[in-house]
Design a protein around this motif. Sequence first.
Motif, PDB file in Angstrom:
ATOM      1  N   TRP A 249     -15.403   9.265 -18.449  1.00 18.21           N
ATOM      2  CA  TRP A 249     -15.352   8.209 -18.639  1.00 18.21           C
ATOM      3  C   TRP A 249     -15.008   7.103 -17.996  1.00 18.21           C
ATOM      4  O   TRP A 249     -15.575   5.791 -18.840  1.00 18.21           O
ATOM      5  CB  TRP A 249     -14.144   8.643 -19.906  1.00 18.21           C
ATOM      6  N   ASP A 250     -14.429   7.391 -16.790  1.00 18.83           N
ATOM      7  CA  ASP A 250     -14.187   5.720 -16.170  1.00 18.83           C
ATOM      8  C   ASP A 250     -15.142   5.358 -15.495  1.00 18.83           C
ATOM      9  O   ASP A 250     -14.945   4.275 -15.397  1.00 18.83           O
ATOM     10  CB  ASP A 250     -12.397   6.145 -16.098  1.00 18.83           C
ATOM     11  N   ASN A 251     -16.231   6.518 -15.550  1.00 16.54           N
ATOM     12  CA  ASN A 251     -17.012   6.248 -14.505  1.00 16.54           C
ATOM     13  C   ASN A 251     -18.490   5.634 -15.052  1.00 16.54           C
ATOM     14  O   ASN A 251     -19.465   6.200 -14.612  1.00 16.54           O
ATOM     15  CB  ASN A 251     -17.190   6.283 -13.109  1.00 16.54           C
ATOM     16  N   ARG A 252     -18.352   6.001 -15.869  1.00 21.97           N
ATOM     17  CA  ARG A 252     -19.596   5.970 -17.190  1.00 21.97           C
ATOM     18  C   ARG A 252     -21.124   5.375 -16.140  1.00 21.97           C
ATOM     19  O   ARG A 252     -22.084   5.676 -16.918  1.00 21.97           O
ATOM     20  CB  ARG A 252     -19.458   6.741 -18.442  1.00 21.97           C
ATOM     21  N   ASP A 253     -20.288   4.063 -16.514  1.00 23.34           N
ATOM     22  CA  ASP A 253     -21.267   3.065 -16.803  1.00 23.34           C
ATOM     23  C   ASP A 253     -21.659   2.961 -15.064  1.00 23.34           C
ATOM     24  O   ASP A 253     -23.261   1.979 -14.762  1.00 23.34           O
ATOM     25  CB  ASP A 253     -21.288   1.715 -17.030  1.00 23.34           C
ATOM     26  N   LEU A 254     -21.539   3.515 -14.292  1.00 29.38           N
ATOM     27  CA  LEU A 254     -21.801   3.351 -12.684  1.00 29.38           C
ATOM     28  C   LEU A 254     -22.323   4.845 -12.447  1.00 29.38           C
ATOM     29  O   LEU A 254     -23.011   4.229 -11.396  1.00 29.38           O
ATOM     30  CB  LEU A 254     -20.646   3.405 -11.737  1.00 29.38           C
ATOM     31  N   ASP A 255     -22.687   5.889 -13.179  1.00 27.95           N
ATOM     32  CA  ASP A 255     -24.085   6.734 -12.155  1.00 27.95           C
ATOM     33  C   ASP A 255     -24.152   7.715 -13.459  1.00 27.95           C
ATOM     34  O   ASP A 255     -23.661   8.275 -14.920  1.00 27.95           O
ATOM     35  CB  ASP A 255     -22.259   7.862 -12.130  1.00 27.95           C
ATOM     36  N   PRO A 256     -25.495   8.008 -13.938  1.00 33.92           N
ATOM     37  CA  PRO A 256     -25.895   8.274 -14.778  1.00 33.92           C
ATOM     38  C   PRO A 256     -25.838   9.492 -15.091  1.00 33.92           C
ATOM     39  O   PRO A 256     -25.218  10.163 -16.703  1.00 33.92           O
ATOM     40  CB  PRO A 256     -27.721   8.402 -14.835  1.00 33.92           C
ATOM     41  N   LYS A 257     -25.166  10.733 -14.447  1.00 35.11           N
ATOM     42  CA  LYS A 257     -24.877  12.020 -14.677  1.00 35.11           C
ATOM     43  C   LYS A 257     -23.548  11.904 -15.219  1.00 35.11           C
ATOM     44  O   LYS A 257     -23.033  12.415 -16.684  1.00 35.11           O
ATOM     45  CB  LYS A 257     -24.689  12.729 -13.221  1.00 35.11           C
ATOM     46  N   LEU A 258     -22.168  11.120 -14.720  1.00 27.92           N
ATOM     47  CA  LEU A 258     -21.172  11.139 -15.380  1.00 27.92           C
ATOM     48  C   LEU A 258     -21.356  10.188 -16.949  1.00 27.92           C
ATOM     49  O   LEU A 258     -20.714  10.353 -17.656  1.00 27.92           O
ATOM     50  CB  LEU A 258     -20.394   9.912 -14.850  1.00 27.92           C
ATOM     51  N   HIS A 259     -22.276   9.036 -17.487  1.00 30.40           N
ATOM     52  CA  HIS A 259     -22.916   8.903 -18.470  1.00 30.40           C
ATOM     53  C   HIS A 259     -23.511   9.858 -19.952  1.00 30.40           C
ATOM     54  O   HIS A 259     -22.652  10.229 -20.478  1.00 30.40           O
ATOM     55  CB  HIS A 259     -23.917   7.619 -18.710  1.00 30.40           C
TER      56      HIS A 259
ATOM     57  N   ILE B 127     -24.467  -0.595 -18.028  1.00 32.67           N
ATOM     58  CA  ILE B 127     -24.886   0.408 -18.679  1.00 32.67           C
ATOM     59  C   ILE B 127     -25.814   1.037 -17.599  1.00 32.67           C
ATOM     60  O   ILE B 127     -24.857   1.138 -16.519  1.00 32.67           O
ATOM     61  CB  ILE B 127     -26.260   0.152 -19.784  1.00 32.67           C
ATOM     62  N   ALA B 128     -25.657   2.918 -18.322  1.00 35.08           N
ATOM     63  CA  ALA B 128     -26.428   3.119 -16.834  1.00 35.08           C
ATOM     64  C   ALA B 128     -27.923   4.498 -17.112  1.00 35.08           C
ATOM     65  O   ALA B 128     -27.674   5.516 -16.341  1.00 35.08           O
ATOM     66  CB  ALA B 128     -25.217   4.703 -17.046  1.00 35.08           C
ATOM     67  N   PHE B 129     -28.370   2.937 -17.623  1.00 33.22           N
ATOM     68  CA  PHE B 129     -29.952   3.912 -17.249  1.00 33.22           C
ATOM     69  C   PHE B 129     -30.236   2.213 -18.496  1.00 33.22           C
ATOM     70  O   PHE B 129     -30.419   1.306 -18.150  1.00 33.22           O
ATOM     71  CB  PHE B 129     -30.206   4.044 -19.420  1.00 33.22           C
TER      72      PHE B 129
ATOM     73  N   GLN C 203     -30.054  11.897 -26.218  1.00 34.56           N
ATOM     74  CA  GLN C 203     -31.389  10.934 -26.187  1.00 34.56           C
ATOM     75  C   GLN C 203     -31.517   9.723 -26.482  1.00 34.56           C
ATOM     76  O   GLN C 203     -32.318   8.701 -25.968  1.00 34.56           O
ATOM     77  CB  GLN C 203     -31.841  12.063 -25.898  1.00 34.56           C
ATOM     78  N   ARG C 204     -31.751   9.694 -27.770  1.00 30.72           N
ATOM     79  CA  ARG C 204     -31.785   8.769 -29.038  1.00 30.72           C
ATOM     80  C   ARG C 204     -30.793   7.200 -27.897  1.00 30.72           C
ATOM     81  O   ARG C 204     -31.509   6.445 -27.509  1.00 30.72           O
ATOM     82  CB  ARG C 204     -30.893   8.609 -29.800  1.00 30.72           C
ATOM     83  N   LEU C 205     -30.041   7.336 -27.838  1.00 29.83           N
ATOM     84  CA  LEU C 205     -28.805   6.792 -26.986  1.00 29.83           C
ATOM     85  C   LEU C 205     -29.261   5.774 -25.764  1.00 29.83           C
ATOM     86  O   LEU C 205     -29.305   4.835 -26.014  1.00 29.83           O
ATOM     87  CB  LEU C 205     -27.324   6.976 -26.536  1.00 29.83           C
ATOM     88  N   ILE C 206     -30.357   6.625 -24.917  1.00 26.29           N
ATOM     89  CA  ILE C 206     -30.178   5.976 -23.476  1.00 26.29           C
ATOM     90  C   ILE C 206     -32.067   5.610 -23.694  1.00 26.29           C
ATOM     91  O   ILE C 206     -32.248   5.396 -22.753  1.00 26.29           O
ATOM     92  CB  ILE C 206     -29.932   7.101 -22.485  1.00 26.29           C
ATOM     93  N   ASP C 207     -32.367   5.714 -24.570  1.00 27.32           N
ATOM     94  CA  ASP C 207     -33.808   5.291 -25.402  1.00 27.32           C
ATOM     95  C   ASP C 207     -33.719   4.097 -25.487  1.00 27.32           C
ATOM     96  O   ASP C 207     -33.473   3.888 -26.916  1.00 27.32           O
ATOM     97  CB  ASP C 207     -35.086   6.340 -25.736  1.00 27.32           C
ATOM     98  N   PRO C 208     -34.079   3.097 -24.251  1.00 28.97           N
ATOM     99  CA  PRO C 208     -33.631   1.471 -25.083  1.00 28.97           C
ATOM    100  C   PRO C 208     -34.882   1.145 -26.596  1.00 28.97           C
ATOM    101  O   PRO C 208     -34.870   0.564 -27.273  1.00 28.97           O
ATOM    102  CB  PRO C 208     -34.654   0.497 -23.902  1.00 28.97           C
TER     103      PRO C 208
ATOM    104  N   PHE D  10     -24.769   0.024 -13.724  1.00 34.82           N
ATOM    105  CA  PHE D  10     -25.274   1.746 -12.033  1.00 34.82           C
ATOM    106  C   PHE D  10     -26.100   1.466 -11.179  1.00 34.82           C
ATOM    107  O   PHE D  10     -26.278   2.105  -9.970  1.00 34.82           O
ATOM    108  CB  PHE D  10     -25.963   2.970 -13.151  1.00 34.82           C
ATOM    109  N   GLU D  11     -26.871   0.168 -11.390  1.00 36.69           N
ATOM    110  CA  GLU D  11     -27.477  -0.296  -9.996  1.00 36.69           C
ATOM    111  C   GLU D  11     -27.032  -1.256  -9.209  1.00 36.69           C
ATOM    112  O   GLU D  11     -26.836  -1.190  -7.760  1.00 36.69           O
ATOM    113  CB  GLU D  11     -28.972  -1.797 -11.193  1.00 36.69           C
TER     114      GLU D  11
END
Length: 229
Positions: free
Chosen positions: A65-75, A133-135, A99-104, A157-158
């Motif tokens: 959770w703390d690192n979710r927006d830095l790494d897609p796997k942790l997200h 964001i991580a996607f 998958q719905r969440l990460i589909d822009p 995440f970039e």
Amino acid sequence: MTIEAVLFDYSGTLFRLEDDDSWVDQMVDADGRAFDVHEKTEILRRMTAPVEQLVQFGTDGQYAWDNRDLDPKLHRRAYTEVLRKSGVPTDDQAAILYQRLIDPLTWTPYPDVEEVLTLLAAQGIQVAVVSNIAFDIRPAFTTRNWDRYIDAFALSFEIGAVKPDPRIFAATLDKLGVEPEAALMVGDSAEADGGATALGCRFALVDPLPSQERPSGLLDALRGHGLSR
């Protein structure tokens, strides 16, 4: 100093993840009962809250959770656990909703986004999207031909930094070649997005209401800083 660039947050500012008919059949509890509107609203809130932690985790889950927006796997790990702790009964169902969440392309733009982007372009003001964001959210813009208005995307995440860390704002301003005092940050979180003020940027807060309840929030934010037709 004249505003030369406007930086926008993504979730709750330019776009919003909203409930629609495509969620109805997917959101059921362990007994097969469809979640009611209040339960669905709460799940969506937990998935899109910019700062708040609304469920409790174990040690590994907390790290994710703390690192979710830095790494897609942790997200994925963090938000799958949020869904399970919010009553989604199976990993398969949680995976579908994630998958719905990460589909822009499933996110809804606010009604005044295009007007705001064209307004700023007409005035020669640069635009950046700065998001925790991580996607990759660029498809939300390219499919609408709005990417032509965006001079820079600064995604946590970039970049390797999460708002309110000044590094993500500094990296964005460097991309644009703009001094902080000549930039306006627009976002729905005073804590995260308001972090831009530490560098000297101006800040405008918008309310992350459902899109149809906020028809002119972005335009109003710009007008409050002297940016209007």
